[in-house]
Write an enzyme that holds these catalytic residues in place. Structure first.
Site, short mmCIF file in Angstrom:
data_model
loop_
_atom_site.label_atom_id
_atom_site.label_comp_id
_atom_site.label_asym_id
_atom_site.label_seq_id
_atom_site.Cartn_x
_atom_site.Cartn_y
_atom_site.Cartn_z
N ARG A 1 -0.36 -2.41 5.09
CA ARG A 1 -1.77 -2.62 5.43
C ARG A 1 -2.24 -3.91 4.75
NH1 ARG A 1 -7.20 -0.28 2.96
NH2 ARG A 1 -8.59 -1.27 4.45
N GLU B 1 -14.38 0.09 4.05
CA GLU B 1 -15.40 0.57 3.11
C GLU B 1 -16.78 -0.05 3.34
OE1 GLU B 1 -14.12 0.14 -0.93
OE2 GLU B 1 -12.28 1.23 -0.63
N HIS C 1 -12.37 -7.04 5.57
CA HIS C 1 -12.33 -6.49 4.21
C HIS C 1 -13.22 -7.38 3.34
CE1 HIS C 1 -9.78 -3.88 1.33
NE2 HIS C 1 -10.71 -4.47 0.59
N TYR D 1 -10.32 7.44 -4.70
CA TYR D 1 -9.72 7.20 -6.01
C TYR D 1 -10.08 8.29 -7.02
CZ TYR D 1 -8.52 2.53 -4.38
OH TYR D 1 -7.97 1.49 -3.68
N GLU E 1 -5.97 3.86 1.20
CA GLU E 1 -5.92 3.35 -0.20
C GLU E 1 -6.00 4.51 -1.17
OE1 GLU E 1 -8.84 0.49 -1.49
OE2 GLU E 1 -8.63 -0.66 0.37
N ASN F 1 -10.10 5.98 2.04
CA ASN F 1 -9.80 5.43 0.71
C ASN F 1 -10.44 6.37 -0.29
OD1 ASN F 1 -8.82 3.21 2.06
ND2 ASN F 1 -10.29 1.75 1.20
O1 IFM Z 1 -9.71 -3.44 -4.76
C1 IFM Z 1 -10.48 -2.50 -4.08
C2 IFM Z 1 -10.32 -2.66 -2.58
O2 IFM Z 1 -10.62 -3.94 -2.15
C3 IFM Z 1 -11.23 -1.71 -1.86
N1 IFM Z 1 -11.04 -0.37 -2.35
C4 IFM Z 1 -11.06 -0.14 -3.77
C5 IFM Z 1 -10.09 -1.10 -4.44
C6 IFM Z 1 -10.10 -0.86 -5.97
O3 IFM Z 1 -11.37 -1.08 -6.49
#
Ligand code: IFM
Length: 454
Positions: free
Chosen positions: A75, A164, A119, A291, A357, A289
Site C-alpha cells: 500500500r 483518514e 494521503h 492503533y 494500517e 486503520n
Molecule cells: O503516519 C501515520 C499515517 O500517515 C496515517 N495513520 C497513522 C500513522 C501513524 O501516526
C-alpha cells in the site's frame, strides 16, 4: 499464530509525503504539508520532508524489501501535487511516470499494488482557494483521480480514495496540529462532507475508467472506552464516538449522518440534496486503520474542553497499560472489539475489511550485529504486532470478514508534526544517509507471512 483464511493479503503501507522526499523533482507542485513544515514551530523537531526516506530515488530498495518480506501487497500513496502540480489542469507526465515505475517494479516482484489516491498532501493552490472547506475541492479531487486512472488504471487493480479523512478534519482544520493548521473547531465540519463527497465522486470516476477496479476508502477508527460507568462518561464516550468514528463511516455505509444534537447542530454543514447518494456508492472493501483505543470522560467543569464547548475530554488508560513511543496504549483486545463492533453496527452494509494500517512507534536503536553488521532489536514492536495480528484472527473467528493486514510502516519515515521522532518502520532508516537496516520485527513478519502463505 492462528491460521488465516486462504488468500489473506499480507502487506506493508507507506505514504508519499512521508517517504518520497524530492519535493521539487520533476515538476511536483507545493502541497499544504510543504507549507506547514516550512512554518517555524509546526513540526516538533523543526524538520521537513525534503528528503524523508528518499524513496522517490530509492523505490527499488523498498520493492526489494517487500519482496524479501514475502509481502503479497504494497500500500503506497500517489502524490496529488506530483500528478497535478497546481491542483487542476492537465497531468504532469513526469509525476505519473514515477508511479508507473513503482507499479512496474512491484509487478516484476509479483506484489500487488494497493494505491491510495489521497494521503493528506493537498496541492497548496487548492488550500489557497478554501481547501476542503469548499465544495469545489471535491470536484477537483475527482478530476485528479480521473487523470491517475487514465495512466495507471490498466495496471493497478485496487484503489483507496482517501486516507483518514478524520485526521484532516480534526487535526488539520479543527485543532491546527496538522496541515493546513486551521483552528476552526466545529467550523471544520464542512471538511468532513467535502472529503466524503470527493470520495463518492472519485468512486464514480474510478468505476467509469475501469470495469474491474476494486475501490475502498480508509478510515481510522478507535474503540471508544468510557472512563467509568458514570452516565456522564457514557454520554461523553458516545459523543466522541460520533465525532471521531461515526460521522466518517455512517454516511458511507448507511447513507446518513449521525445525530449531531450533542454539538448543537441540526443538519450537517455543507450537505446538499443528492450528496448522500453519491457518498454511499457501494464499495468493494472498507479500509480500517487502527492503533489504540481511546478513553473518554465527561469534561470537568472549567476544563479547556468544557470551555471550548466540547462534550468530552480524554481520560487516562487503566494503570499499568503499556504504551508505545507515542504514548498510545497497547491493548490488542480492543482491536478485536473494534472490528467485531463494526460488524455488529453495520451488518451486511459493511464491505469486507482490509486493515490498511496498524503498527507502533518505538525509540529504536541500531546496534552492531546481524548479517549486515547492524541490527535493531525491537521486541516491543514484535509484541505489539503479534498481539494485533492475533486480534485480527480473533475477530475473523467471531464472524468479521477481514481480508488483509498491512503493517504501518514498511520503513521509518516523516511522522507529520512529530517529524523524525517517531519510528514506525519494519526497516530502520538512517535519515542522514538513507541507509536501510532490517529490524527484528521485519524478520518476525517475514516468518509470519511465510508460515501463512505456506
Ligand atoms: O503516519 C501515520 C499515517 O500517515 C496515517 N495513520 C497513522 C500513522 C501513524 O501516526
Amino acid at each position: 499464530m492462528p491460521e488465516f483464511p486462504r488468500g489473506f493479503r499480507w502487506g506493508a503501507a507507506t505514504a508519499a509525503f512521508q517517504i518520497e522526499g524530492a519535493t521539487t523533482a520533476d515538476g511536483r507542485g507545493p502541497s499544504i504539508w510543504d507549507t506547514f513544515t516550512a512554518e517555524p514551530g509546526r513540526v516538533i523537531d523543526g524538520s521537513n520532508a525534503l528528503v524523508a526516506a528518499d524513496s522517490y530515488r530509492r523505490h527499488h530498495d523498498d520493492v526489494d524489501l517487500l519482496a524479501e518480506l514475502g509481502a503479497t501487497d504494497y500500500r503506497f500513496s500517489i502524490s496529488w501535487p506530483r500528478v497535478q502540480p497546481g491542483g487542476s489542469g492537465p497531468a504532469n507526465v513526469a509525476g505519473l511516470d514515477h508511479y508507473e515505475r513503482v507499479v512496474d517494479a512491484l509487478a516484476e516482484a509479483g506484489i500487488a499494488p494497493l494505491a491510495t489516491l489521497y494521503h493528506w498532501d493537498l496541492p497548496q493552490p487548492l488550500e489557497d482557494a478554501g481547501g476542503w472547506l469548499v465544495r469545489d475541492t471535491a470536484e477537483r479531487y475527482a478530476e485528479y483521480v480521473g487523470l491517475v486512472l487514465d495512466r495507471l488504471g490498466d495496471r493497478v487493480g485496487r484503489w483507496i480514495t482517501l486516507n483518514e479523512p478524520a485526521m484532516t478534519t480534526l487535526e488539520g482544520y479543527a485543532l491546527g496540529t496538522q496541515a493546513p493548521g486551521r483552528t476552526l473547531m466545529l467550523g471544520a465540519l464542512p471538511t468532513v462532507h467535502h472529503q466524503l463527497l470527493g470520495h463518492g465522486l472519485a468512486v464514480a470516476a474510478i468505476r467509469a475508467a475501469s470495469g474491474t477496479a476494486e475501490v475502498g476508502i480508509t478510515n481510522n477508527h478507535t474503540l471508544v472506552v468510557p472512563a467509568s460507568d458514570d452516565p456522564g462518561d457514557l454520554v461523553a464516550a458516545g459523543a466522541f464516538d460520533v465525532v471521531y468514528n461515526r460521522i466518517f463511516v455512517d454516511p458511507l455505509l448507511t447513507g446518513a449522518y449521525p445525530d449531531l444534537s450533542a454539538f448543537g447542530l441540526e443538519s450537517f454543514p455543507g450537505l446538499e440534496s443528492g450528496d448522500l447518494g453519491v457518498i454511499a456508492a457501494p464499495l468493494d472493501f472498507y479500509g480500517v486503520n487502527s492503533y489504540n483505543p481511546t478513553y473518554v470522560a465527561a469534561p470537568a467543569e472549567g476544563s479547556e474542553f468544557a470551555l471550548a464547548g466540547l462534550p468530552f475530554e480524554p481520560a487516562a488508560p487503566p494503570a499499568g497499560t503499556p504504551v508505545t513511543g507515542f504514548d498510545w496504549p497497547v491493548v490488542p483486545e480492543a482491536f478485536a472489539e473494534l472490528l467485531v463492533g463494526l460488524r455488529r453496527d453495520y451488518g451486511d452494509a459493511l464491505p469486507p475489511i482490509v486493515i490498511t494500517e496498524n503498527g507502533a512507534s518505538y525509540a529504536d536503536e541500531v546496534v552492531p550485529g546481524g548479517n549486515g553488521g547492524r541490527s535493531v532489536h525491537d521486541h516491543e514492536r514484535i509484541a505489539y504486532l503479534d498481539g494485533h495480528v492475533r486480534a485480527v484472527a480473533d475477530a475473523i473467528g467471531r464472524g468479521v470478514d477481514v481480508r488483509g493486514y498491512f503493517v504501518w510502516s514498511l520503513v521509518d519515515n516523516f511522522e507529520w508534526a512529530q517529524g523524525y521522532t517517531q519510528r514506525f518502520g519494519l526497516v530502520h532508516v538512517d535519515f542522514e544517509t538513507g541507509e536501510r537496516t532490517r529490524k527484528d520485527s521485519f524478520d518476525w513478519y517475514r516468518r509470519v507471512i511465510a508460515e501463512q502463505r505456506g
